[in-house]
Design a protein around this motif. Structure first.
Motif, short mmCIF file in Angstrom:
data_model
loop_
_atom_site.label_atom_id
_atom_site.label_comp_id
_atom_site.label_asym_id
_atom_site.label_seq_id
_atom_site.Cartn_x
_atom_site.Cartn_y
_atom_site.Cartn_z
N ALA A 177 0.87 -1.18 0.00
CA ALA A 177 0.00 0.00 0.00
C ALA A 177 0.90 1.22 0.00
CB ALA A 177 -0.90 0.01 1.24
N PHE A 178 0.34 2.37 -0.32
CA PHE A 178 1.15 3.58 -0.28
C PHE A 178 1.65 3.78 1.15
CE2 PHE A 178 1.91 8.06 0.41
CZ PHE A 178 2.76 8.35 -0.65
N PRO A 179 2.95 4.05 1.32
CA PRO A 179 3.54 4.15 2.67
C PRO A 179 3.22 5.48 3.34
CG PRO A 179 5.23 4.46 1.01
CD PRO A 179 3.98 4.10 0.25
N ALA A 180 1.94 5.69 3.61
CA ALA A 180 1.49 6.98 4.16
C ALA A 180 2.12 7.28 5.51
CB ALA A 180 -0.04 6.98 4.27
N ALA A 181 2.20 6.28 6.39
CA ALA A 181 2.78 6.51 7.71
C ALA A 181 4.24 6.92 7.60
CB ALA A 181 2.63 5.26 8.57
N ALA A 182 4.97 6.29 6.68
CA ALA A 182 6.38 6.63 6.49
C ALA A 182 6.53 8.09 6.08
CB ALA A 182 7.00 5.71 5.44
N PHE A 183 5.68 8.54 5.18
CA PHE A 183 5.82 9.92 4.73
C PHE A 183 5.31 10.92 5.75
CE2 PHE A 183 6.82 7.99 0.69
CZ PHE A 183 7.87 8.80 0.29
N ARG A 184 4.42 10.51 6.63
CA ARG A 184 4.03 11.40 7.72
C ARG A 184 5.21 11.67 8.65
NH1 ARG A 184 -1.01 8.63 7.58
NH2 ARG A 184 -0.33 7.16 9.18
N VAL A 185 5.95 10.62 8.99
CA VAL A 185 7.08 10.83 9.91
C VAL A 185 8.22 11.56 9.20
CG1 VAL A 185 6.47 8.87 11.36
CG2 VAL A 185 8.11 8.54 9.51
N LEU A 186 8.41 11.30 7.90
CA LEU A 186 9.44 12.03 7.17
C LEU A 186 9.07 13.51 7.04
CD1 LEU A 186 10.29 9.46 4.35
CD2 LEU A 186 11.71 10.05 6.33
N ALA A 187 7.79 13.79 6.81
CA ALA A 187 7.34 15.18 6.75
C ALA A 187 7.55 15.88 8.09
CB ALA A 187 5.87 15.24 6.34
N SER A 188 7.24 15.19 9.19
CA SER A 188 7.42 15.77 10.52
C SER A 188 8.88 16.07 10.81
CB SER A 188 6.87 14.82 11.59
OG SER A 188 5.47 14.66 11.43
N ALA A 189 9.77 15.27 10.23
CA ALA A 189 11.21 15.49 10.43
C ALA A 189 11.77 16.55 9.49
CB ALA A 189 11.96 14.18 10.23
N GLY A 190 10.94 17.12 8.63
CA GLY A 190 11.40 18.17 7.72
C GLY A 190 12.02 17.67 6.44
N VAL A 191 11.90 16.36 6.17
CA VAL A 191 12.60 15.79 5.01
C VAL A 191 12.01 16.28 3.70
CG1 VAL A 191 13.05 13.62 3.79
CG2 VAL A 191 13.38 13.75 6.26
N LEU A 192 10.69 16.41 3.59
CA LEU A 192 10.08 16.73 2.30
C LEU A 192 10.52 18.10 1.78
CD1 LEU A 192 6.44 15.35 2.57
CD2 LEU A 192 8.58 14.18 2.00
N GLY A 193 10.78 19.03 2.68
CA GLY A 193 11.21 20.36 2.25
C GLY A 193 12.70 20.61 2.42
N ALA A 194 13.44 19.57 2.74
CA ALA A 194 14.86 19.76 3.10
C ALA A 194 15.71 20.28 1.96
CB ALA A 194 15.45 18.44 3.61
N THR A 195 15.31 20.02 0.71
CA THR A 195 16.17 20.40 -0.41
C THR A 195 15.71 21.69 -1.10
OG1 THR A 195 14.90 19.05 -1.99
CG2 THR A 195 16.73 17.98 -0.84
#
Length: 365
Positions: free
Chosen positions: A37-55
């Protein structure tokens, strides 16, 4: 939380909670492999850690060093190759937004990415015969829409926007920024691969999906150095999956007890293959950060990293035998992920052309 800037130099070391996020991503990888399934939980924690906007570029226009970006992709791919595959595409799209998106839209979209509210993809694969008509841009009532089909659309159903390579009315290849919240049907029956099972790399049918912008001019998707940076970033995903295979293989051998000479030799070869990967990732990052031409480096690095990753996976299987492959887990998952992912990138024609150009240059001298 957004990455902070220390001494004027952005760095992934300032991402709050990254280590904990990676642990959570890794903890969910086996379950997602068993029940994709789409790894929604994984991307929630990555978003909370600032990863999605890091670059994203900071206020001064500066971005994190390319080597840090590759390291981040590799770390996430080590935790879960499927999540890394989607993040790789997200970072590719974020970079293109930064360099080619119209100003007003770019500001709005960047703000959403920075807040961890927007996940992006890059979808370039055309359908094979019998899978539908390739994607095309059409104008309707003064607005652009996307119609047709793309395949291997990683993150389908989870990403909200995608950069889609599509033909315009003149037949030119364009890079369309597509809003995926309407006019999109996801064919989940198409992707049945054994590798990257949670990457959600489905066939997508566009039926009038809105196109807020077309980035750059014709051929934008292949513009340098961004195309080569995309390619190198993807090879960092391969590297991360290879890391997971190495760790799983060495762990299994350690738990098994006394090593045979053959198994010990295989473990040594795995370490050498990993060193090859490390050096090529470092070399590619240094070339990019120095502003040097990247096209040749990207071809050579991808070939070397792919070959070393295949060697590492083969040695791990030879050393560990069938048990960890039959019972599942990180070694089995990583080998399947690598096998499928590397086959998506046909490197032989690229390297052959690169070699021919080198011969031509030698003859000219």
């Amino acid at each position: 939380m957004r990455m902070q800037v220390l001494d004027g130099s952005p760095s992934t070391e300032d991402l709050d909670g990254l280590e904990a996020a990676l642990e959570l991503v890794a903890a969910g990888a086996d379950e997602l492999d068993r029940d994709p399934a789409f790894p929604a939980a994984a991307f929630r924690v990555l978003a909370s850690a600032g990863v999605l906007g890091a670059t994203l570029p900071g206020p001064d226009g500066r971005r994190i060093p390319f080597g840090d970006e590759l390291r981040l992709v590799r770390q996430v791919s080590h935790a879960d190759g499927s999540v890394g595959r989607i993040l790789d595409g997200h970072f590719n799209a974020v970079e293109r937004l930064a360099v080619a998106c119209p100003g007003t839209l770019a500001r709005e979209e960047r703000a959403a990415v920075a807040a961890g509210e927007l996940l992006l993809g890059v979808w370039g694969a055309d359908p094979a015969p019998g899978e539908g008509e390739p994607a095309r841009l059409r104008e309707r009532h003064g607005a652009l829409e996307l119609h047709g089909v793309k395949t291997f659309c990683s993150g389908a159903g989870g990403v909200q926007r995608a950069l889609v390579v599509a033909r315009d009315e003149a037949g030119e290849r364009r890079l369309a920024y597509v809003d995926l919240l309407s006019g999109v049907t996801i064919d989940r029956s198409w992707y049945r691969g054994e590798g990257l099972r949670a990457s959600e790399s489905h066939r997508v049918v566009f039926e009038g999906a809105p196109v807020p912008a077309v980035l750059g001019g014709p051929g934008e998707a292949s513009r340098e150095p961004w195309f080569s940076r995309d390619a190198i970033r993807t090879s960092a995903t391969w590297a991360g999956i290879a890391d997971s295979v190495l760790d799983a293989g060495l762990s299994f051998l350690g738990e098994r007890g006394a090593l045979s000479e053959i198994a010990a030799l295989a473990a040594g070869r795995m370490r050498v293959a990993l060193g090859t990967i490390d050096l090529w990732i470092l070399h590619a990052a240094q070339q990019a950060e120095a502003g040097l031409p990247l096209a040749g480096t990207a071809i050579e690095a991808r070939w070397a990293i792919a070959a070393a990753a295949r060697e590492l996976a083969a040695e791990a299987a030879a050393a560990c035998g069938s048990r960890p492959l039959a019972t599942g887990g990180a070694l089995s998952r990583g080998r399947r992920d690598l096998d499928l992912f590397l086959l998506q990138h046909r490197l032989e024609p690229l390297l052959a052309r690169h070699g021919a150009a080198a011969v031509g240059e030698g003859e000219a001298r």
